[in-house]
Design a protein around this motif. Structure first.
Motif, PDB file in Angstrom:
ATOM      1  N   ALA A  65      37.128 -14.879 -59.555  1.00 49.36           N
ATOM      2  CA  ALA A  65      36.242 -13.811 -59.080  1.00 49.36           C
ATOM      3  C   ALA A  65      35.843 -14.049 -57.628  1.00 49.36           C
ATOM      4  CB  ALA A  65      35.005 -13.735 -59.974  1.00 49.36           C
ATOM      5  N   ILE A  66      35.581 -15.290 -57.275  1.00 46.20           N
ATOM      6  CA  ILE A  66      35.213 -15.603 -55.887  1.00 46.20           C
ATOM      7  C   ILE A  66      36.404 -15.364 -54.957  1.00 46.20           C
ATOM      8  CG2 ILE A  66      34.510 -17.454 -54.314  1.00 46.20           C
ATOM      9  CD1 ILE A  66      32.923 -18.643 -56.663  1.00 46.20           C
ATOM     10  N   LYS A  67      37.611 -15.770 -55.390  1.00 44.13           N
ATOM     11  CA  LYS A  67      38.812 -15.554 -54.580  1.00 44.13           C
ATOM     12  C   LYS A  67      39.096 -14.074 -54.394  1.00 44.13           C
ATOM     13  CE  LYS A  67      40.960 -19.922 -55.900  1.00 44.13           C
ATOM     14  NZ  LYS A  67      42.026 -20.557 -56.705  1.00 44.13           N
ATOM     15  N   ALA A  68      38.868 -13.267 -55.446  1.00 41.16           N
ATOM     16  CA  ALA A  68      39.067 -11.816 -55.327  1.00 41.16           C
ATOM     17  C   ALA A  68      38.080 -11.230 -54.319  1.00 41.16           C
ATOM     18  CB  ALA A  68      38.900 -11.149 -56.696  1.00 41.16           C
ATOM     19  N   TRP A  69      36.808 -11.700 -54.352  1.00 44.66           N
ATOM     20  CA  TRP A  69      35.820 -11.243 -53.368  1.00 44.66           C
ATOM     21  C   TRP A  69      36.256 -11.641 -51.962  1.00 44.66           C
ATOM     22  CZ3 TRP A  69      32.798 -13.842 -49.838  1.00 44.66           C
ATOM     23  CH2 TRP A  69      31.786 -13.108 -49.227  1.00 44.66           C
ATOM     24  N   ALA A  70      36.786 -12.856 -51.805  1.00 44.58           N
ATOM     25  CA  ALA A  70      37.200 -13.344 -50.485  1.00 44.58           C
ATOM     26  C   ALA A  70      38.363 -12.528 -49.936  1.00 44.58           C
ATOM     27  CB  ALA A  70      37.580 -14.817 -50.570  1.00 44.58           C
ATOM     28  N   LYS A  71      39.281 -12.088 -50.795  1.00 45.52           N
ATOM     29  CA  LYS A  71      40.419 -11.278 -50.332  1.00 45.52           C
ATOM     30  C   LYS A  71      39.972  -9.920 -49.815  1.00 45.52           C
ATOM     31  CE  LYS A  71      44.088 -13.358 -53.052  1.00 45.52           C
ATOM     32  NZ  LYS A  71      45.076 -13.156 -54.127  1.00 45.52           N
ATOM     33  N   LYS A  72      38.875  -9.404 -50.350  1.00 38.80           N
ATOM     34  CA  LYS A  72      38.363  -8.103 -49.920  1.00 38.80           C
ATOM     35  C   LYS A  72      37.695  -8.178 -48.553  1.00 38.80           C
ATOM     36  CE  LYS A  72      37.512  -6.509 -54.613  1.00 38.80           C
ATOM     37  NZ  LYS A  72      36.468  -6.145 -55.583  1.00 38.80           N
ATOM     38  N   GLN A  73      37.327  -9.380 -48.114  1.00 36.21           N
ATOM     39  CA  GLN A  73      36.673  -9.549 -46.815  1.00 36.21           C
ATOM     40  C   GLN A  73      37.699  -9.384 -45.703  1.00 36.21           C
ATOM     41  OE1 GLN A  73      33.297  -9.783 -46.879  1.00 36.21           O
ATOM     42  NE2 GLN A  73      33.703  -9.552 -49.078  1.00 36.21           N
ATOM     43  N   SER A  74      37.226  -9.043 -44.512  1.00 32.44           N
ATOM     44  CA  SER A  74      38.134  -8.773 -43.395  1.00 32.44           C
ATOM     45  C   SER A  74      38.873 -10.025 -42.922  1.00 32.44           C
ATOM     46  CB  SER A  74      37.355  -8.153 -42.232  1.00 32.44           C
ATOM     47  OG  SER A  74      36.363  -9.066 -41.791  1.00 32.44           O
ATOM     48  N   ASP A  75      38.227 -11.204 -42.983  1.00 36.91           N
ATOM     49  CA  ASP A  75      38.878 -12.420 -42.496  1.00 36.91           C
ATOM     50  C   ASP A  75      39.401 -13.307 -43.622  1.00 36.91           C
ATOM     51  OD1 ASP A  75      36.363 -12.988 -43.383  1.00 36.91           O
ATOM     52  OD2 ASP A  75      35.879 -14.410 -41.801  1.00 36.91           O
ATOM     53  N   SER A  76      39.229 -12.910 -44.874  1.00 39.72           N
ATOM     54  CA  SER A  76      39.649 -13.633 -46.088  1.00 39.72           C
ATOM     55  C   SER A  76      39.427 -15.152 -45.954  1.00 39.72           C
ATOM     56  CB  SER A  76      41.100 -13.332 -46.443  1.00 39.72           C
ATOM     57  OG  SER A  76      41.981 -13.838 -45.493  1.00 39.72           O
ATOM     58  N   PRO A  77      38.166 -15.568 -46.142  1.00 38.89           N
ATOM     59  CA  PRO A  77      37.836 -16.984 -45.991  1.00 38.89           C
ATOM     60  C   PRO A  77      38.408 -17.838 -47.125  1.00 38.89           C
ATOM     61  CG  PRO A  77      35.968 -15.781 -46.863  1.00 38.89           C
ATOM     62  CD  PRO A  77      37.028 -14.761 -46.518  1.00 38.89           C
ATOM     63  N   SER A  78      38.393 -19.137 -46.918  1.00 38.17           N
ATOM     64  CA  SER A  78      38.838 -20.050 -47.976  1.00 38.17           C
ATOM     65  C   SER A  78      37.819 -20.038 -49.111  1.00 38.17           C
ATOM     66  CB  SER A  78      38.968 -21.465 -47.409  1.00 38.17           C
ATOM     67  OG  SER A  78      37.696 -21.936 -47.021  1.00 38.17           O
ATOM     68  N   LEU A  79      38.149 -20.699 -50.200  1.00 37.59           N
ATOM     69  CA  LEU A  79      37.257 -20.733 -51.357  1.00 37.59           C
ATOM     70  C   LEU A  79      35.914 -21.358 -50.986  1.00 37.59           C
ATOM     71  CD1 LEU A  79      36.812 -20.287 -54.399  1.00 37.59           C
ATOM     72  CD2 LEU A  79      37.769 -22.548 -54.774  1.00 37.59           C
ATOM     73  N   ALA A  80      35.941 -22.462 -50.249  1.00 36.85           N
ATOM     74  CA  ALA A  80      34.694 -23.129 -49.871  1.00 36.85           C
ATOM     75  C   ALA A  80      33.842 -22.234 -48.972  1.00 36.85           C
ATOM     76  CB  ALA A  80      35.000 -24.442 -49.166  1.00 36.85           C
ATOM     77  N   ALA A  81      34.479 -21.587 -48.006  1.00 31.29           N
ATOM     78  CA  ALA A  81      33.729 -20.700 -47.109  1.00 31.29           C
ATOM     79  C   ALA A  81      33.190 -19.492 -47.870  1.00 31.29           C
ATOM     80  CB  ALA A  81      34.615 -20.251 -45.956  1.00 31.29           C
ATOM     81  N   ALA A  82      33.968 -18.990 -48.813  1.00 31.21           N
ATOM     82  CA  ALA A  82      33.512 -17.852 -49.617  1.00 31.21           C
ATOM     83  C   ALA A  82      32.307 -18.237 -50.462  1.00 31.21           C
ATOM     84  CB  ALA A  82      34.649 -17.347 -50.490  1.00 31.21           C
ATOM     85  N   VAL A  83      32.319 -19.420 -51.045  1.00 35.70           N
ATOM     86  CA  VAL A  83      31.179 -19.872 -51.842  1.00 35.70           C
ATOM     87  C   VAL A  83      29.943 -19.999 -50.955  1.00 35.70           C
ATOM     88  CG1 VAL A  83      30.271 -21.828 -53.161  1.00 35.70           C
ATOM     89  CG2 VAL A  83      32.576 -21.011 -53.599  1.00 35.70           C
ATOM     90  N   ARG A  84      30.107 -20.550 -49.741  1.00 33.55           N
ATOM     91  CA  ARG A  84      28.969 -20.669 -48.831  1.00 33.55           C
ATOM     92  C   ARG A  84      28.394 -19.305 -48.474  1.00 33.55           C
ATOM     93  NH1 ARG A  84      32.127 -24.942 -46.653  1.00 33.55           N
ATOM     94  NH2 ARG A  84      33.079 -23.546 -45.142  1.00 33.55           N
TER      95      ARG A  84
END
Length: 87
Positions: free
Chosen positions: A58-77
């Motif tokens: 779910a976190i990775k899916a949210w990160a892919k929707k972002q414009s810069d697609s952050p890594s898992l750690a950055a997405a969690v932060r």
């Protein structure tokens, strides 16, 4: 040192090139020793979190929707920061 062999001539002293006359020097002390191990990546302390694979997906899916697609750690932060801003 004399070597004697039956029927051979006697050599009284071996050649000087066989002698080792190197000077023994003290080893220099090296205070600039390198520190072994992985270099520090940041100043903030590391916090470990256990997550199920579904939660990570779910976190990775949210990160892919972002414009810069952050890594898992950055997405969690980012998600934690967003959660702390919401009242």
């Amino acid at each position: 040192m004399a070597r004697v062999r039956a029927g051979a001539e006697v050599r009284s002293f071996p050649s000087a090139c066989f002698y080792d006359n190197r000077k023994i020097m003290k080893k220099s002390i090296n205070d600039n020793r390198k520190i072994r191990g992985r270099p520090a990546t940041g100043t903030a302390p590391l916090v470990g979190v256990r997550m199920t694979e579904e939660f990570q997906d779910a976190i990775k899916a949210w990160a892919k929707k972002q414009s810069d697609s952050p890594s898992l750690a950055a997405a969690v932060r980012r998600l934690v920061e967003l959660g702390l801003k919401v009242k």
